[in-house]
Scaffold this active site. Structure first.
Site, PDB file in Angstrom:
ATOM      1  CD  GLU A  63      -3.715  -6.389   4.134  1.00  0.00           C
ATOM      2  OE1 GLU A  63      -4.225  -5.121   4.474  1.00  0.00           O
ATOM      3  OE2 GLU A  63      -2.104  -5.935   4.001  1.00  0.00           O
ATOM      4  CD  GLU A 101      -2.858  -0.853   2.561  1.00  0.00           C
ATOM      5  OE1 GLU A 101      -2.414  -0.038   3.817  1.00  0.00           O
ATOM      6  OE2 GLU A 101      -4.094  -1.711   2.306  1.00  0.00           O
TER       7      GLU A 101
HETATM    8  C1  BG6 Z   1      -4.234  -1.798   5.684  1.00  0.00           C
HETATM    9  C2  BG6 Z   1      -2.839  -2.117   6.386  1.00  0.00           C
HETATM   10  O1  BG6 Z   1      -3.781  -1.264   5.133  1.00  0.00           O
HETATM   11  O2  BG6 Z   1      -5.273  -2.428   6.487  1.00  0.00           O
HETATM   12  C3  BG6 Z   1      -2.318  -3.120   7.718  1.00  0.00           C
HETATM   13  O3  BG6 Z   1      -1.717  -2.920   5.058  1.00  0.00           O
HETATM   14  C4  BG6 Z   1      -3.358  -2.640   8.502  1.00  0.00           C
HETATM   15  O4  BG6 Z   1      -1.168  -2.906   7.611  1.00  0.00           O
HETATM   16  C5  BG6 Z   1      -4.678  -3.134   8.079  1.00  0.00           C
HETATM   17  O5  BG6 Z   1      -3.496  -3.589   9.774  1.00  0.00           O
HETATM   18  C6  BG6 Z   1      -6.051  -2.376   8.506  1.00  0.00           C
HETATM   19  O6  BG6 Z   1      -5.977  -0.897   9.369  1.00  0.00           O
HETATM   20  P1  BG6 Z   1      -5.925  -0.397   9.994  1.00  0.00           P
HETATM   21  O7  BG6 Z   1      -6.533   0.545   9.917  1.00  0.00           O
HETATM   22  O8  BG6 Z   1      -6.836  -0.699  11.337  1.00  0.00           O
HETATM   23  O9  BG6 Z   1      -3.961  -0.337  10.551  1.00  0.00           O
END
Ligand code: BG6
Length: 444
Positions: A351, A162
């Site tokens: 993800e 990302e």
């Molecule tokens: C993604 C990331 O944007 O979202 C992860 O690649 C992250 O590392 C996941 O944990 C969840 O988002 P947040 O904002 O709760 O960390």
């Protein structure tokens, strides 16, 4: 819900969010160590100093992965473990990953290694971080060292996780490390250097692997889907997905993926963005377009669009996760479709998952029916996307264990495995057993 036998089921995590051991075996500080130790941004002043202590628990974690039955495990290597000051190699930094990768292979689990999940060596940030092209060159040296070290042991690489969040949250919104607020032009420079880092590292991986390896990037950003799935609304949602404006350019797939797959920045209505795009030496795009084998997509939510491509307001009580992100499974049908049609490359969902405020119930178990409902809905839509003819090779659930959720600290939990942050005990949640059953049924 049925996926083909060779569909890759996995779970994902990242170094800073899980490993802990922040200063062991010669590791240098990362921007996240510094950010957590010195800024007041992270909830409750929490840090990843210990996190899930995964650095010392590889055996236990791989045993759980084996029990879960996943085909693959996505994790990231901490750049400052391998290059503590960004320049000098630290062999001891490989120790944990050697152990982890050997255990994975002994258990028939394929490693998906992410080179960069946001933990830049602090020393490089002090010299401008992603504002400095030198950071991209240092990243290529790091990529080469990792590929060489894991030659014939790791066959699947993700260059960057990302880049959108690195720039948007780290150099604009100040809620992620390094917590800086730059002018838009300077943010464009950061993104460009991230793209160069991607291209240079993709080449470095291939140049240093004696067998064929599979290389991709994990992208995120605004995705739209039609409120009514007819031709007109679907076309409007597609256009709206790829639209780039001054307000949200850095959180689009378009600004990152057009250069990588189409060899140029997108045309926009913004004078500044168009001017920046024109100022780039065409030779840079030869680097950025290094061939890839797959594209990773991190997808959590999206925007329902009307027939004009306008975002629809969500009504009162619209379902939301613990982080208040909307639950909209349709995004997993239309998002990958739009992306695959524009860039024409096999996809992997790198993800997807839901944050909950899970807890241990009186019976000692962790019941997470909301996560199971979320996954059932999202994976059903992903199944429709595949049935529509889109080439999707795999799905990685975020995340394996509960972990440090960046500026949200430890409050919200994404894992299929509960982490007790006092004792560091792991407890598989109900969703763990649900996913185990799903995988088993697809492999029969
Ligand atoms: C993604 C990331 O944007 O979202 C992860 O690649 C992250 O590392 C996941 O944990 C969840 O988002 P947040 O904002 O709760 O960390």
């Amino acid at each position: 819900m049925k996926f083909s036998k060779d569909f890759i089921f996995g779970v994902a995590c990242s170094s800073y969010q899980t490993e802990g051991a922040w200063n062991e075996d010669g590791k240098g500080s990362s921007v996240w160590d510094e950010f957590c130790h010195t800024s007041n941004v992270v909830v409750n002043g929490e840090t990843g100093d210990v996190a899930c202590d995964s650095y010392h628990r590889a055996k236990q974690d791989v045993k759980l992965l084996k029990e879960l039955g996943v085909d693959a495990y996505r994790f990231s290597v901490s750049w400052p473990r391998i290059f503590p000051d960004g320049e000098q190699l630290n062999e001891a930094g490989f120790k944990f990953y050697d152990e982890l990768i050997d255990l994975l292979s002994e258990n028939g689990i394929t490693p998906y290694l992410t080179l960069y999940h946001w933990d830049t060596p602090l020393a490089l940030e002090k010299n401008g971080g992603w504002q400095n092209r030198r950071t991209a060159e240092a990243f290529a040296v790091y990529a080469a060292a990792v590929a060489k070290h894991f030659d014939k042991r790791v066959y699947n690489y993700i260059t960057l996780n990302e880049p959108q969040c690195v720039v948007w949250l780290g150099y604009n919104q100040c809620i992620n490390a390094p917590g800086r607020k730059l002018e838009q032009k300077e943010q464009c420079v950061c993104m460009h250097n991230l793209l160069l880092a991607h291209g240079l590292s993709a080449k470095a991986i291939r140049d240093n692997s004696t067998d064929a390896v599979s290389v991709g990037i994990a992208s995120t950003g605004r995705l739209c889907y039609p409120n009514v799935p007819n031709a007109q609304n679907t076309e409007a949602a597609r256009k709206s997905t790829f639209r780039v404006t001054d307000a949200d350019w850095s959180f689009t797939h378009t600004w990152v993926l057009d250069p990588i797959f189409l060899g140029h920045y997108p045309q926009t209505d913004s004078e500044l963005l168009n001017g920046f795009a024109k100022s780039i030496d065409p030779k840079d795009f030869e680097i950025i377009t290094a061939p890839l084998d797959f594209l990773g997509l991190n997808i959590y939510n999206g925007h329902a669009n009307d027939e004009h491509g306008n975002d629809l307001k969500r009504g009162p009580g619209f379902p939301r996760t613990a982080l208040k992100w909307p639950v909209c499974p349709e995004v997993l049908r239309f998002g990958p479709q739009f992306i695959a049609q524009r860039y024409n490359i096999p996809l992997i969902i790198t993800e997807n998952g839901q944050a909950c405020n899970d807890r241990v119930f009186l019976d000692g178990k962790v019941h997470d029916p909301e996560r199971i409902d979320f996954l059932t809905r999202y994976l059903a839509e992903l199944g429709k996307c595949i049935a529509d003819g889109i080439d999707i090779r795999g799905y990685f659930h975020w995340s394996f264990t509960d972990n440090f959720e960046w500026n949200n600290g430890y409050n919200e939990r994404f894992g299929m495995v509960f982490t007790d942050y006092e004792t560091l005990e792991r407890i598989p949640k109900d969703s763990f057993y649900w996913y185990q059953e799903l995988i088993k049924s697809c492999k029969q």
